[in-house]
Design a protein around this motif. Structure first.
Motif, PDB file in Angstrom:
ATOM      1  N   LEU A  71       0.817  -1.214   0.000  1.00 14.56           N
ATOM      2  CA  LEU A  71       0.000   0.000   0.000  1.00 14.56           C
ATOM      3  C   LEU A  71       0.852   1.266   0.000  1.00 14.56           C
ATOM      4  N   ILE A  72       0.292   2.321  -0.575  1.00 12.26           N
ATOM      5  CA  ILE A  72       0.907   3.644  -0.555  1.00 12.26           C
ATOM      6  C   ILE A  72      -0.031   4.587   0.187  1.00 12.26           C
ATOM      7  N   PRO A  73       0.439   5.228   1.245  1.00  7.21           N
ATOM      8  CA  PRO A  73      -0.409   6.209   1.933  1.00  7.21           C
ATOM      9  C   PRO A  73      -0.434   7.507   1.144  1.00  7.21           C
ATOM     10  N   PRO A  74      -1.394   8.374   1.401  1.00  4.16           N
ATOM     11  CA  PRO A  74      -1.393   9.680   0.727  1.00  4.16           C
ATOM     12  C   PRO A  74      -0.253  10.541   1.258  1.00  4.16           C
ATOM     13  N   PHE A  75       0.088  11.559   0.519  1.00  2.49           N
ATOM     14  CA  PHE A  75       1.148  12.493   0.902  1.00  2.49           C
ATOM     15  C   PHE A  75       0.748  13.217   2.183  1.00  2.49           C
ATOM     16  N   GLU A  76       1.546  13.068   3.231  1.00  2.00           N
ATOM     17  CA  GLU A  76       1.255  13.700   4.520  1.00  2.00           C
ATOM     18  C   GLU A  76       2.546  14.257   5.114  1.00  2.00           C
ATOM     19  N   PRO A  77       2.897  15.495   4.783  1.00  2.00           N
ATOM     20  CA  PRO A  77       4.145  16.095   5.270  1.00  2.00           C
ATOM     21  C   PRO A  77       4.035  16.592   6.707  1.00  2.00           C
ATOM     22  N   ASP A  78       4.030  15.668   7.668  1.00  2.00           N
ATOM     23  CA  ASP A  78       3.950  16.040   9.075  1.00  2.00           C
ATOM     24  C   ASP A  78       5.237  15.616   9.779  1.00  2.00           C
ATOM     25  N   GLN A  79       5.221  15.549  11.083  1.00  2.00           N
ATOM     26  CA  GLN A  79       6.414  15.211  11.853  1.00  2.00           C
ATOM     27  C   GLN A  79       6.454  13.748  12.279  1.00  2.00           C
ATOM     28  N   PHE A  81       6.812   9.449  11.505  1.00  2.00           N
ATOM     29  CA  PHE A  81       7.752   8.615  10.761  1.00  2.00           C
ATOM     30  C   PHE A  81       7.021   7.968   9.580  1.00  2.00           C
ATOM     31  N   HIS A  82       7.540   8.148   8.376  1.00  2.00           N
ATOM     32  CA  HIS A  82       6.896   7.636   7.170  1.00  2.00           C
ATOM     33  C   HIS A  82       7.920   6.871   6.330  1.00  2.00           C
ATOM     34  N   SER A  83       8.073   5.593   6.595  1.00  2.00           N
ATOM     35  CA  SER A  83       9.097   4.826   5.878  1.00  2.00           C
ATOM     36  C   SER A  83       8.773   4.664   4.401  1.00  2.00           C
ATOM     37  N   THR A  84       7.498   4.400   4.084  1.00  2.00           N
ATOM     38  CA  THR A  84       7.117   4.240   2.686  1.00  2.00           C
ATOM     39  C   THR A  84       7.308   5.539   1.918  1.00  2.00           C
ATOM     40  N   SER A  85       6.897   6.636   2.493  1.00  2.00           N
ATOM     41  CA  SER A  85       7.052   7.935   1.831  1.00  2.00           C
ATOM     42  C   SER A  85       8.525   8.307   1.689  1.00  2.00           C
ATOM     43  N   ALA A  86       9.335   7.934   2.680  1.00  2.00           N
ATOM     44  CA  ALA A  86      10.769   8.221   2.606  1.00  2.00           C
ATOM     45  C   ALA A  86      11.415   7.453   1.454  1.00  2.00           C
ATOM     46  N   ALA A  87      11.013   6.196   1.279  1.00  2.00           N
ATOM     47  CA  ALA A  87      11.554   5.391   0.177  1.00  2.00           C
ATOM     48  C   ALA A  87      11.136   5.974  -1.171  1.00  2.00           C
ATOM     49  N   LEU A  88       9.887   6.426  -1.262  1.00  2.00           N
ATOM     50  CA  LEU A  88       9.415   7.057  -2.494  1.00  2.00           C
ATOM     51  C   LEU A  88      10.215   8.325  -2.790  1.00  2.00           C
ATOM     52  N   GLU A  89      10.432   9.126  -1.776  1.00  2.00           N
ATOM     53  CA  GLU A  89      11.175  10.363  -1.944  1.00  2.00           C
ATOM     54  C   GLU A  89      12.582  10.089  -2.455  1.00  2.00           C
ATOM     55  N   PHE A  90      13.239   9.085  -1.884  1.00  2.00           N
ATOM     56  CA  PHE A  90      14.597   8.744  -2.311  1.00  2.00           C
ATOM     57  C   PHE A  90      14.611   8.255  -3.758  1.00  2.00           C
TER      58      PHE A  90
END
Length: 214
Positions: A71-79, A81-90
């Motif tokens: 699964l991919i969560p929606p974009f949530e730029p908060d404080q 920990f978002h491991s899936t979003s971090a991997a996507l960003e990289f």
């Protein structure tokens, strides 16, 4: 006393004598020059659906992210920990991948759990239930469909969840921008463990179709 399970050590010995011995120069090159995979593949943690095995990929070819239910969560730029979003960003900002593939699979335990509870958490505070609530709306709709068998409902939600995650990918500004610029292509796929069948999502209709192997 072994510091690792014996079957892992046996596998490592086989790896060193086989694949590493045959591709040692490639490993050395990757270590020296870094990785530059063109494709990011997002798959489930399930031990039966390893992307590198299914796609017969060598070292450095795939940037793989695995989580429960792919699964991919929606974009949530908060404080938080978002491991899936971090991997996507990289993958998108640093590696500049050209493709992102989300691959679901049959007999997914996370999907089964979501259906069993109609998309609700398994118990207050649990991690899996909270994570699978990302597809709560679809899980509730599919779970209430009495004309389908349990297996049919699981397959339906496994495929629907891929489309949900593709939609969530597009909530990430850098992904949306690169897709619109023609620099990034998003794909969906579903793998049937029992038959070894791969189904690719038609990017225009959303239907899953068997790709030609010729």
């Amino acid at each position: 006393m072994s510091h690792l399970p014996e079957h892992l050590l046996v596998g490592y010995r086989n790896f060193m004598k086989g694949r590493y011995a045959a591709e040692s120069e490639r490993y050395v090159s990757l270590a020296r020059e870094g990785q530059a995979p063109e494709t990011m593949l997002i798959a489930c943690c399930d031990s039966r659906s390893a992307p590198e095995t299914i796609f017969d990929s060598g070292p450095g070819e795939l940037f793989v992210l695995r989580n429960v239910g792919n699964l991919i969560p929606p974009f949530e730029p908060d404080q938080e920990f978002h491991s899936t979003s971090a991997a996507l960003e990289f993958a998108v900002d640093v590696l500049k991948v050209k493709n992102i593939v989300i691959m679901g699979h049959g007999r997914c335990g996370g999907i089964r759990a979501a259906l069993a509870q109609g998309g609700k958490p398994l118990k207050p505070g649990d991690f899996i239930g909270k994570w699978m609530s990302l597809i709560h709306t679809a899980a509730a709709a599919v779970a209430s469909t009495s004309v389908m068998t349990a297996t049919e409902r699981e397959t339906a939600l496994e495929r629907i969840s891929v489309r949900y995650s593709l939609n969530n990918l597009r909530t990430f500004p850098q992904i949306k921008a690169r897709e619109e610029a023609g620099e990034l292509t998003l794909y969906g796929a579903w793998f049937d463990i029992s038959a070894g069948e791969l189904w690719a999502m038609n990017r225009e209709t959303g239907d899953f179709e068997r790709p030609s192997l010729d």
